[in-house]
Design an enzyme around this catalytic site. Structure first.
Site: not given
Length: 484
Positions: A24-25, A85, A150-151, A291
């Site tokens: 994914n990311d 991520s 996050r990220d 998603w």
């Protein structure tokens, strides 16, 4: 054991995809020691989302990519349940990977905990996790959710001489997304500086994957909000990706911004990551999926891919995102038509294929409405339909008949003009439509049969006049799986 690909029917020829398993990311997009690096969220052991690793590809030219070994894997301690991520930055000849460590904590009300970690490598291939991890935990602030954190995206500001990090977050009652800002002198010791920006209106309950950049003199804060409510035929995907344009004050840590704008109006575009290249261009790549969407390629041992790289520019107070010019190097053959006037459904010799690039300069002075069928079968029962209605100012893409698993329609507004330019990239299971040099973009996954390769031009009111048409066959940019 890593998953192996068993069928290449949907596997891209030039978009980045993993050699098997789930992705994914995009993560850690950067230019380091003469090469372009892209990392990505990766579960090598299944075609379903699972404990996240960082997969890795590298390129000399942004179009021909090679797979490298897994860069990060969840082990124990600060990332035992996933290396989520993050981003990359160079310092003193070393590449720092900043990422979110995910920890499942059933004893806590939220059921998980997230912290910020980093790893370092000198060769751009092998990375060692810091013994100081985690370097950032959730600030003790009542306005910050205790788990969703996050990220990280990291950059350096040359004027202040400091490093900055934005992290996605939300408020404790789960109703408003926000971006948090941290500051560091050395990439090792970090302190919380501010809540950089927060939801105002229908902008989602959680802001994931924040990115920040100054593009052509304009401060841009980019993110992927979860929870934006549908507004008529806008915000129809389960999650969105977009940006705010505004002004960032490094002293206060506050971003004063305008309205939320989408980056892509199609079905499949999420978690875009940006980087600045040595020539000054700002480049973006996103996950070309969404998603809760069908992914028929999971039957074949892989799942997920990336968009083509896109440049980011400012025009008329908004971002435009045309494809990078390097993609021209993929072209292997060319078919050209000029001054076409069509009044019935038309196929053109040499304009078809499972993959390719189609560029159209359309004369709209007399044309009010038209359709274009992409990846159409001979009997037209399988097709992806593009349409434009000048009176309604609506450009649509419909995939009700685009093949296995997918359906639905998306649209964007294109103001009427005398001319329209379309640049369309076709790959085995994707279509990316750039309207007027990236004024609007629509990205989508499609799963037609391999022999559904026709392109059909369907005039409606006023016929269809095309000043010029260029169709290019495109070469291979990502290693193709070997099937035993």
């Amino acid at each position: 054991m890593a998953v192996r690909i068993t069928n290449t029917r949907y596997y891209p020829k030039y978009h980045i995809a993993a050699p098997g398993g789930w992705i994914n990311d995009p993560n850690g997009f950067c230019y380091f020691k003469g090469k372009y690096h892209l990392f990505y969220q990766y579960h090598p052991h299944s075609t379903q989302w699972g404990p996240m690793h960082w997969g890795h590809v590298v390129s000399d030219d942004l179009i021909n990519w090679s797979h490298l070994p897994i860069a990060l894997a969840p082990v124990d301690g600060c990332d035992r349940d996933g290396c989520f991520s993050g981003s990359a930055i160079e310092k003193d000849g070393q590449l720092y990977l900043f990422y979110t460590g995910h920890l499942n904590t059933p004893e806590n009300p939220e059921g998980f905990r997230q912290v910020q970690n980093f790893a370092v490598g000198e060769d751009g291939v092998h990375f060692s996790k810091s013994l100081n991890n985690p370097v950032i935990t959730v600030p003790e602030d009542e306005e910050i959710h205790r788990a969703d954190f996050r990220d990280p995206k990291v950059w350096k500001n040359e004027e202040t001489g400091k490093y900055y990090m934005v992290v996605g977050s939300r408020v404790p009652d789960n109703v408003a997304g926000q971006v948090l800002l941290f500051e560091s002198d050395d990439l090792i010791e970090w302190k919380f500086k501010s809540i950089m920006a927060r939801v105002a209106g229908n902008e989602g309950f959680m802001w994931e994957c924040p990115n920040f950049a100054n593009v052509e003199g304009h401060d841009i804060l980019m993110m992927s909000p979860q929870g934006i409510k549908r507004e008529l035929n806008k915000y129809m995907n389960v999650y969105q990706s977009g940006y705010f344009m505004g002004n960032f004050d490094y002293e206060t840590g506050v971003f004063t911004r305008g309205e939320f704008e989408l980056l892509d109006y199609g079905f499949d575009f999420y978690a875009p990551q940006i980087t600045e290249l040595p020539d000054g261009r700002t480049i973006m790549i996103a996950w070309a999926d969404m998603w809760q969407s069908p992914m028929p390629e999971q039957e074949d041992g892989w799942a997920g891919m990336m968009t083509v790289p896109r440049e980011i520019h400012v025009k008329g107070g908004k971002l435009v995102t045309p494809p990078v010019k390097e993609l021209e190097k993929l072209r292997t053959s060319k078919k050209v038509y000029e001054d076409l006037a069509m009044y019935k459904a038309t196929k053109l010799e040499g304009v078809s294929g499972e993959t390719g690039e189609l560029i159209l300069d359309i004369d709209l002075t007399e044309t009010n409405e038209f359709e274009i069928y992409l990846r159409a079968s001979e009997d037209k029962t399988q097709k992806t339909v593009l349409s434009y209605n000048k009176a309604l100012e609506i450009f649509r893409v419909n995939r009700d008949e685009s093949g296995a698993g997918v359906d639905g329609e998306r649209e964007c507004t294109i103001a009427p003009a005398d001319k329209m330019k379309l640049q369309i990239f076709l790959d085995r299971s994707s279509i990316e439509i750039f309207i007027n040099d990236g004024e609007k973009v629509m990205s989508l996954r499609v799963y037609p049969n391999a022999d559904s390769t026709d392109i059909v031009f369907v005039p409606k009111e006023g016929g269809l006049k095309i000043d010029s048409l260029n169709f290019y066959e495109l070469g291979v940019g990502i290693p193709q799986p070997v099937i035993d």
